[in-house]
Design an enzyme around this catalytic site. Structure first.
Site, PDB file in Angstrom:
ATOM      1  N   LYS A  55       7.495  31.994  51.061  1.00 14.92           N
ATOM      2  CA  LYS A  55       6.633  30.911  50.972  1.00 14.92           C
ATOM      3  C   LYS A  55       6.406  30.432  49.466  1.00 14.92           C
ATOM      4  CE  LYS A  55       4.682  30.513  55.379  1.00 14.92           C
ATOM      5  NZ  LYS A  55       4.660  31.575  56.136  1.00 14.92           N
ATOM      6  N   GLU A  61      -3.099  24.106  53.642  1.00 15.90           N
ATOM      7  CA  GLU A  61      -3.320  24.589  55.155  1.00 15.90           C
ATOM      8  C   GLU A  61      -2.350  25.975  55.319  1.00 15.90           C
ATOM      9  OE1 GLU A  61      -0.622  22.927  54.808  1.00 15.90           O
ATOM     10  OE2 GLU A  61       0.787  24.204  55.995  1.00 15.90           O
ATOM     11  N   SER A 121      12.122  37.214  56.245  1.00 12.30           N
ATOM     12  CA  SER A 121      11.355  36.103  55.590  1.00 12.30           C
ATOM     13  C   SER A 121      10.178  36.810  55.076  1.00 12.30           C
ATOM     14  CB  SER A 121      10.999  35.078  56.687  1.00 12.30           C
ATOM     15  OG  SER A 121      10.230  35.764  57.644  1.00 12.30           O
TER      16      SER A 121
END
Ligand SMILES: *Cc1c(COP(=O)(O)O)cnc(C)c1O
Length: 393
Positions: free
Chosen positions: A89, A111, A377
């Protein structure tokens, strides 16, 4: 035919910007500027410098020997778990904060579901000295306590979303509301390839560094840029979009997208969005969406907080609709088992989101000579309590 976005913000019939009029100035400012700013040499230089020195890129492409032996195929892991903050991310949050600064923004909102995007956002806000407010569902706050503590430690304000299912979609609603009320000074860092155009394309571009690196690394290791298969888990779809990006229009490379089936696709407790979804609009984008017959959004469920989103990015909706990608739904139990197996075969504890991608090997048989790249990930530190409870460790 291209599987990438067109100039109106559509992937086939999906995407676009279905926004309330009050959000129009914010979105239009972004739409007018994102390609211009992100293609400036000074932007690219700062972005790549930070990816290298701060995030630790390039992330390794690791040949998983024991896992490969077990499943009799050649499995490579793209190690996004080794990034600073422990997942993919941060690639996106660094890109967006550099963009926000160049647009003159002084306040960041975001968020978060699993808390990973909140941590990645709070991290880059600390790095740049910018105020940070993170909206998070009350339920997610309870099940992701370590990440909540991290955000606070990093100086962010964490605001609980108390409506609806008190998870990711409700946090997203709150963040949109904040943005409408603070259009001038605030940038909303969306955490996945979702939301109104240009967010899906912008986030996919920032994450595309993943497939850019896979190409180079695979060329060095196997003498070809192209694997036979690319595999990634899909929540909103950003780590998958990054993994697929530079291969989208190369149909020699097969794409597999793994969604969370929760307790089973037909159990009523699932987050297998593409398989269960119908066309609808969520958070400003036309996409596949889990909904009732009269169009009410169905509450999604998955053991992993990062996958229980009732929609999916428009790129993935189009990959599903066109058949470019094969979608497979993996249950909680299958994912947890795969996470334990990866830990014990390779010494890598994956995030539960990521464990879903690894369960593919019990579902599908690959040939011995197939090169299969799985995007790892994120790492499992944040999920340790869930693993402990599940396996009674
Ligand atoms: C957030 C998260 C996901 C799901 O989000 P995408 O946008 O679909 O990538 C998957 N894996 C990890 C480790 C995450 O933190």
């Amino acid at each position: 035919m291209s599987y990438n976005v067109d100039d109106k913000g559509y992937y086939g019939e999906f995407g676009g910007a279905y926004i309330p009029e009050m959000l129009y100035p914010n979105i239009d400012e972004l739409r007018q500027n994102y390609l211009k700013i992100t293609s400036e040499p000074s932007f690219q230089e700062e972005f790549h410098q930070l990816l290298k020195d701060y995030v630790g890129r390039p992330s390794p492409l690791y040949f998983a020997k024991r896992l490969s032996e077990k499943y009799n195929t050649k499995i490579y892991l793209k190690r996004e778990d080794l990034n600073h903050t422990g997942a993919h991310k941060v690639n996106n949050t660094i890109g967006q904060i550099l963009l926000a600064k160049r647009l003159g923004k002084t306040r960041i909102i975001a968020e978060t579901g699993a808390g990973q995007h909140g941590v990645a956002t709070a991290t880059v806000c600390a790095l740049m000295g910018i105020e940070c407010v993170v909206y998070m569902g009350e339920i997610d706050i309870a099940r992701q306590a370590p990440n909540v503590a991290r955000m606070k430690m990093l100086g962010a304000k964490v605001v609980p979303a108390l409506s609806g299912s008190r998870t990711l979609k409700d946090a997203t609603n709150e963040a949109m509301r904040d943005w409408i009320n603070n259009p001038l000074d605030t940038h909303y860092i969306v955490g996945s390839v979702v939301g109104p155009h240009p967010f899906p394309d912008m986030v996919a571009r920032f994450q595309s560094v993943v497939s850019e690196e896979i190409k180079q690394q695979l060329l060095e290791k196997e003498g070809t840029e192209n694997p036979h298969y690319l595999i990634a888990c899909v929540g909103g779809g950003s780590n998958a979009a990054g993994t697929y990006y530079h291969y989208l229009d190369n149909e020699d490379v097969k794409i597999i997208a793994v969604e969370a089936a929760g307790k089973g696709v037909d159990s009523g407790e699932s987050a297998a969005t593409s398989i269960l979804g119908k066309e609808g609009i969520i958070h400003g984008s036309k996409t596949l969406l889990m909904q009732t017959k009269d169009g009410q959004i169905t509450e999604p469920y998955s053991i992993s907080a990062g996958l229980d989103y009732p929609g999916v990015g428009p790129m993935h909706a189009n990959l599903y609709k066109t058949g470019r990608a094969e979608f497979i739904a993996i249950t909680d139990d299958e994912a947890m088992t795969a996470g334990l197996e990866l830990s014990q075969l390779e010494g890598i504890i994956p995030a539960i989101e990521t464990s879903h991608a690894f369960a593919i090997f019990e579902h599908k048989t690959f040939k011995p000579d197939d090169i299969v790249v799985v995007n790892l990930s994120g790492r499992g530190d944040k999920d340790l309590q869930n693993y402990i409870d599940y396996f009674k460790l």
